[in-house]
Design an enzyme around this catalytic site. Sequence first.
Site, PDB file in Angstrom:
ATOM      1  CD  GLU A   1      15.542 -32.028  10.123  1.00 44.59           C
ATOM      2  OE1 GLU A   1      15.932 -31.311  10.209  1.00 44.59           O
ATOM      3  OE2 GLU A   1      14.891 -32.708   9.359  1.00 44.59           O
TER       4      GLU A   1
ATOM      5  CG  ASP B   1      18.965 -23.192   8.903  1.00 41.12           C
ATOM      6  OD1 ASP B   1      18.050 -24.167   8.638  1.00 41.12           O
ATOM      7  OD2 ASP B   1      19.903 -23.335   9.482  1.00 41.12           O
TER       8      ASP B   1
END
Lengths: 415, 274
Positions: free
Chosen positions: B51, B62
């Site tokens: 990824e 995030d």
Amino acid sequence: MTSEVTPPDDTRWGPDARGRYGNFGGQYVPETLMASVTRLADTYRAIRNDRPFWEEFRESLNRYVGRPSPLYHANRLSDRIGGAQLYLKREDLNHTGAHKINNTMGQTLLARRMGKRRVIAETGAGQHGVATATAAARFGLDCVVYMGAEDVRRQKLNVLRMELLGAEVVAVDAGQKTLKDAINAAMRDWMATSDHTHYVIGSVMGPHPYPQMVRDFQTVIGLEARQQVIEQTGRLPNEVVACVGGGSNAAGLFFAFLDDADVKLFGVEAAGEKLAPGRHAATLSVGRPGILHGMHTYVLQDEDGQTSPVHSVSAGLDYPGVGPEHAHWKELGRVSYVSEDDQAALEAFTTLNETEGIIPALEPAHAVAHAMKRAKAMHADDSIVLNLSGRGDKDVVEAGRLLGRIATMGDSLDA
Amino acid sequence: MPTHRLETTLPRTTAEPNGVLLPYLTAGFPDAGVTEGLIRKADELGVACIELGIPFSDSIADGPVIQNSFHSVLESGWRLDDTFALAARIRSSVQCGLAAMVSFSLVHRVGLERFMDRASASGFDGIILPDVPVEESSATKQAADRADLCYIGLVAPTTSAERRETIARGSTGFVYQMAVAGTTGERTDLPRNLAAEVNVLRALSGLPVCVGFGISTAQHVRDVCGIADGAIVGSAIVRRIADGVRHGLAGEALIESVSAFIAELMSGARPRLR
């Protein structure tokens, strides 16, 4: 003073069922937040028609915040300009010194209604943080305020105020270390804590239902001002002016005048040093549609989509996005968005000090600057309503330095 | 849809769960050479898919470790083109899948079709858009389909059963099940009801289900691989890179140090199918 306490019908202007204002708005948030924003939107949809909630809200504004705030005819300023009559909506006289408290009282009541025991907020200059800490103390909720490390350094006085009010201030040491980074950090907190925490967003921004909710809580400004100006002058004003950062004071004032087609509305953004990349915060004037902080709206970004640095003499206008409803009003042509630079804001700041004995915050000083220019070209029996959204106590050191009244920025004054 | 690389590198869902590893790397952190080297090493170790996180200035999806890596990469002058160029350079020489994890802010700015076309042309096999909820996903999914990119949907522990079904049915390649509510980051224990959630999602989607968010040790990987088709490790790897940089490691030495950690994580997973 206004008899109807529930928010005005907004079916004509939005949002629609998906939280859209025309093309703008929506909910661009991670899946981890979707359950929370959906629940909040559902709760708020029900509360919007819940008369007892709004009666309690209005009661809190009247007894605690000190509403209604006066609409003041600034006749010495108007005479000095020699044109239209300027009427100042005195949000600077609210408890904690700005319009921010209208929203934080509303959202804290909502948090309590939802059974949350903790509220969090982002803050730039510290005004929204102080207003959230105040409401949390008033209603007995825990409070954490995220603030960019750079802003913590620059706004020590407001950090101390929040701490005295029992809030925890978390310095955010990421990115530009300013408002947008504080928003990122607050959203991350909320993702992990939304079962017991409500995130009190400070402007008409973020994912639906925040833009609608914050606008509704601030609409009290416009509802009062509209009634007051009619009482004092016998008619509607020709023009209405407010500064726009995220856009909550402007949204709250404008919303009450949207259906008055003859009233011209002006949103004033910060042109900073000049309209060059990184030197201003005039999102609607020179930005373009994009995605930021959960919404589709006008943003300042580079060609990859990375958020651009922004600048303004006023920390409260220093934001690279803007509420999606403003983006919609811009595209509809209902509101004109203009910009005034640091210098014009400082001159207006000084003029208002000297002619009216009012020290405004540097944010509404941008609106004062623009209203003065417009007033000059108008007749003496015309009128302009201007939102004086906050007082300038927080800005006196910075303004003094910029105006050359303080030779060097001493640490003792900075503190 | 033609047979896709992600269909051959990820397990078939008819089998008992026996998961593979999907490491996450921030593109360009701390530089293109290290990212490239780590992808090659991870590929040799038998990971199923990388990824690749595309740096964004204001990611809300995030945690602090990945966000700091984004800021550091962007400060070095890294552009979107650099991520595409990196992918294109390694594509022909690695066997594992390559999925882009990217904020919608960047995709929107470039234009949906143009972005998906460029990602596909650079060699990405799939795309993960963490800030596009399923209600807003029809245009992005259509653009991904047209560019032959798998559209990997995310499911959170707080996702309702109804949404779970919509997301599962709208996904291609695999489904990303978040193990804990919150942003990417490292946690110490796996949630108790994870196995049941994975099974439901496998049944609904007919796709491999990979579990991410909060997986930081080989033991976590082993636990997850016993109940799911893949384990995604992000923050723990990016933290190793950041720690290495802080201790003065660079180039080959940094690649060695971090790939040793990926090898350790691989001890809890089985190698990809081919």
